[in-house]
Design a protein around this motif. Structure first.
Motif, PDB file in Angstrom:
ATOM      1  N   TYR A 182       0.708   4.988   1.801  1.00  0.00           N
ATOM      2  CA  TYR A 182      -0.013   5.559   2.749  1.00  0.00           C
ATOM      3  C   TYR A 182       0.407   7.214   2.965  1.00  0.00           C
ATOM      4  CZ  TYR A 182       4.867   5.653   4.721  1.00  0.00           C
ATOM      5  OH  TYR A 182       6.461   5.678   4.998  1.00  0.00           O
TER       6      TYR A 182
ATOM      7  N   THR B 197       0.741  -1.212   0.116  1.00  0.00           N
ATOM      8  CA  THR B 197       0.011  -0.082   0.076  1.00  0.00           C
ATOM      9  C   THR B 197       0.611   1.171   0.151  1.00  0.00           C
ATOM     10  OG1 THR B 197      -0.086   0.330   2.691  1.00  0.00           O
ATOM     11  CG2 THR B 197      -1.835  -1.177   1.394  1.00  0.00           C
TER      12      THR B 197
ATOM     13  N   LEU C 116      -8.419  -3.290   4.052  1.00  0.00           N
ATOM     14  CA  LEU C 116      -7.686  -2.257   3.650  1.00  0.00           C
ATOM     15  C   LEU C 116      -8.531  -1.547   2.710  1.00  0.00           C
ATOM     16  CD1 LEU C 116      -4.042  -4.185   2.864  1.00  0.00           C
ATOM     17  CD2 LEU C 116      -4.580  -2.186   4.551  1.00  0.00           C
TER      18      LEU C 116
ATOM     19  N   LYS D 295      -3.860   3.698  -0.674  1.00  0.00           N
ATOM     20  CA  LYS D 295      -3.991   3.306  -1.837  1.00  0.00           C
ATOM     21  C   LYS D 295      -3.392   1.842  -1.848  1.00  0.00           C
ATOM     22  CE  LYS D 295      -4.123   7.623  -4.484  1.00  0.00           C
ATOM     23  NZ  LYS D 295      -4.157   8.281  -3.037  1.00  0.00           N
ATOM     24  N   ILE D 296      -4.034   0.935  -2.159  1.00  0.00           N
ATOM     25  CA  ILE D 296      -3.822  -0.565  -2.405  1.00  0.00           C
ATOM     26  C   ILE D 296      -2.944  -0.455  -3.856  1.00  0.00           C
ATOM     27  CG2 ILE D 296      -4.354  -2.862  -2.467  1.00  0.00           C
ATOM     28  CD1 ILE D 296      -6.182  -0.469  -0.489  1.00  0.00           C
TER      29      ILE D 296
END
Length: 218
Positions: free
Chosen positions: A34, A32, A100, A111-112
């Motif tokens: 962050y 991810t 998530l 965001k993944i």
């Protein structure tokens, strides 16, 4: 400069070993970004993941890359760019992914990027699809519900039937008991007839008395 290099090198080695140890405790990984998240938001995310026996950790990209290579994982380099936090799961990583994505809806800064699941690379879209798959525990619960549903219905039907029989057939029970008692009474005289047959030798006593009276006359 040479002295400075000697001091930095052991620190890097220790950091890489620490990263390898941390990553080695988990099976699946979700990468991810962050950037823009606050400390409070990251803490909340950690708490949510901890409930599923998962964790999220910020590891320097170079250290993480080397650590993964030490685990014979070489296809995650594209996800180790920019501010990266790695969510790690021991099992049911789809539930970790769901946390998530749910959290990202609330906090768009999260965001993944993608995931590594069972040694297979998932892009963001496939990771999102994976997050919607039921976990093992949920599947087991669904299976047990499917199995227990008919059994519970059958048990309820049988219970209702038993209650109906008790209401409709409970009263005749005393009549059956009375009939049983009458049958026992009818058989009683047969049992008392046996002692009467045992008393038949009584006439022999009278014959003995007659013989005794006749003896003096002789």
């Amino acid at each position: 400069m040479a002295m400075l290099a000697k001091k930095i090198q052991p620190a890097k080695t220790e950091a890489i070993e620490a990263a390898k140890k941390t990553l080695g405790e988990y099976n699946d990984f979700i990468f991810t970004e962050y950037r823009g998240m606050t400390v409070e938001q990251i803490t909340r995310l950690r708490d949510k993941l901890r409930e599923k026996d998962s964790a999220v950790k910020v590891i320097k990209n170079n250290f993480a890359r080397i650590a993964f290579e030490g685990m014979d994982i070489t296809n995650v380099s594209e996800y180790l760019k920019g501010p990266t936090a790695i969510a790690m799961a021991k099992q049911d990583s789809n539930e970790t992914a769901k946390i998530l994505f749910d959290f990202a809806q609330e906090i768009p800064a999260l965001k993944i990027k993608g995931a590594l699941v069972n040694k297979e690379i998932y892009d963001a879209a496939k990771t999102e699809a994976y997050s919607k798959v039921p976990g093992k525990k949920q599947l087991i619960a669904m299976l047990m519900s499917a199995i227990n549903g008919p059994a519970q219905k059958l048990a309820a039907t049988l219970q209702a039937y038993v209650e109906k029989l008790e209401k409709e057939g409970g009263a005749p029970a005393p009549k059956a008991e009375a009939a049983s008692n009458e049958a026992a009474s009818a058989e009683a005289p047969k049992e008392e007839a046996a002692p009467a047959a045992a008393e038949t030798p009584a006439p022999a006593t009278d014959a003995n008395a007659t013989a005794a009276e006749a003896a003096p006359q002789a």
